[in-house]
Design a protein around this motif. Structure first.
Motif, PDB file in Angstrom:
ATOM      1  N   ALA A  25       0.836  -1.206   0.000  1.00 19.20           N
ATOM      2  CA  ALA A  25       0.000   0.000   0.000  1.00 19.20           C
ATOM      3  C   ALA A  25       0.868   1.253   0.000  1.00 19.20           C
ATOM      4  O   ALA A  25       0.595   2.215  -0.734  1.00 19.20           O
ATOM      5  CB  ALA A  25      -0.934   0.000   1.204  1.00 19.20           C
ATOM      6  N   HIS A  26       1.925   1.262   0.811  1.00 16.86           N
ATOM      7  CA  HIS A  26       2.841   2.412   0.824  1.00 16.86           C
ATOM      8  C   HIS A  26       3.490   2.601  -0.538  1.00 16.86           C
ATOM      9  O   HIS A  26       3.626   3.727  -1.023  1.00 16.86           O
ATOM     10  CB  HIS A  26       3.933   2.217   1.886  1.00 16.86           C
ATOM     11  N   HIS A  27       3.898   1.519  -1.156  1.00 16.50           N
ATOM     12  CA  HIS A  27       4.544   1.597  -2.463  1.00 16.50           C
ATOM     13  C   HIS A  27       3.562   2.133  -3.506  1.00 16.50           C
ATOM     14  O   HIS A  27       3.928   2.986  -4.334  1.00 16.50           O
ATOM     15  CB  HIS A  27       5.063   0.219  -2.869  1.00 16.50           C
ATOM     16  N   ALA A  28       2.329   1.668  -3.463  1.00 11.99           N
ATOM     17  CA  ALA A  28       1.321   2.133  -4.419  1.00 11.99           C
ATOM     18  C   ALA A  28       1.098   3.637  -4.277  1.00 11.99           C
ATOM     19  O   ALA A  28       1.017   4.359  -5.280  1.00 11.99           O
ATOM     20  CB  ALA A  28       0.011   1.372  -4.218  1.00 11.99           C
ATOM     21  N   ARG A  29       1.011   4.105  -3.044  1.00 11.80           N
ATOM     22  CA  ARG A  29       0.829   5.549  -2.832  1.00 11.80           C
ATOM     23  C   ARG A  29       2.052   6.333  -3.304  1.00 11.80           C
ATOM     24  O   ARG A  29       1.922   7.421  -3.872  1.00 11.80           O
ATOM     25  CB  ARG A  29       0.521   5.831  -1.363  1.00 11.80           C
ATOM     26  N   ALA A  30       3.232   5.769  -3.097  1.00 18.57           N
ATOM     27  CA  ALA A  30       4.456   6.437  -3.559  1.00 18.57           C
ATOM     28  C   ALA A  30       4.470   6.541  -5.084  1.00 18.57           C
ATOM     29  O   ALA A  30       4.872   7.563  -5.643  1.00 18.57           O
ATOM     30  CB  ALA A  30       5.689   5.691  -3.065  1.00 18.57           C
ATOM     31  N   LEU A  31       4.018   5.496  -5.756  1.00 22.44           N
ATOM     32  CA  LEU A  31       3.950   5.534  -7.217  1.00 22.44           C
ATOM     33  C   LEU A  31       2.956   6.590  -7.695  1.00 22.44           C
ATOM     34  O   LEU A  31       3.201   7.285  -8.690  1.00 22.44           O
ATOM     35  CB  LEU A  31       3.564   4.162  -7.772  1.00 22.44           C
ATOM     36  N   GLU A  32       1.832   6.727  -6.983  1.00 20.23           N
ATOM     37  CA  GLU A  32       0.855   7.752  -7.335  1.00 20.23           C
ATOM     38  C   GLU A  32       1.443   9.149  -7.157  1.00 20.23           C
ATOM     39  O   GLU A  32       1.259  10.023  -8.014  1.00 20.23           O
ATOM     40  CB  GLU A  32      -0.402   7.604  -6.477  1.00 20.23           C
ATOM     41  N   ARG A  33       2.155   9.351  -6.048  1.00 17.13           N
ATOM     42  CA  ARG A  33       2.792  10.656  -5.829  1.00 17.13           C
ATOM     43  C   ARG A  33       3.834  10.939  -6.900  1.00 17.13           C
ATOM     44  O   ARG A  33       3.932  12.054  -7.414  1.00 17.13           O
ATOM     45  CB  ARG A  33       3.436  10.715  -4.443  1.00 17.13           C
ATOM     46  N   GLU A  34       4.607   9.922  -7.251  1.00 15.74           N
ATOM     47  CA  GLU A  34       5.633  10.091  -8.285  1.00 15.74           C
ATOM     48  C   GLU A  34       4.998  10.475  -9.616  1.00 15.74           C
ATOM     49  O   GLU A  34       5.478  11.383 -10.305  1.00 15.74           O
ATOM     50  CB  GLU A  34       6.437   8.805  -8.440  1.00 15.74           C
TER      51      GLU A  34
END
Length: 69
Positions: A25-34
């Motif tokens: 979940a953290h990685h998915a949110r990081a990808l969205e921010r990126e």
């Protein structure tokens, strides 16, 4: 297999799965921010290009104006 060992292994498995979901979940949110930052960067780069083109046109117009004086 003793029940206590099975229970401990099951508890560990559940804990590891929860950790995996947490980090996914953290990685998915990081990808969205990126992706959002990359889109904003492209937008700003386009604005810079437009402003550079306007500046170049103003400089050319100024040179033409000086040539007529």
């Amino acid at each position: 297999m003793p029940t206590a060992t099975f229970s401990a292994e099951r508890t560990e498995l559940i804990d590891l799965r929860q950790q995996a979901h947490y980090w996914r979940a953290h990685h998915a949110r990081a990808l969205e921010r990126e992706a959002a930052w990359k889109a904003k960067c492209q937008e700003l780069q386009a604005t810079v290009s437009e402003l550079e083109a306007v500046l170049q046109q103003v400089k050319q117009d100024a040179e033409i104006g000086r040539a007529h004086v």
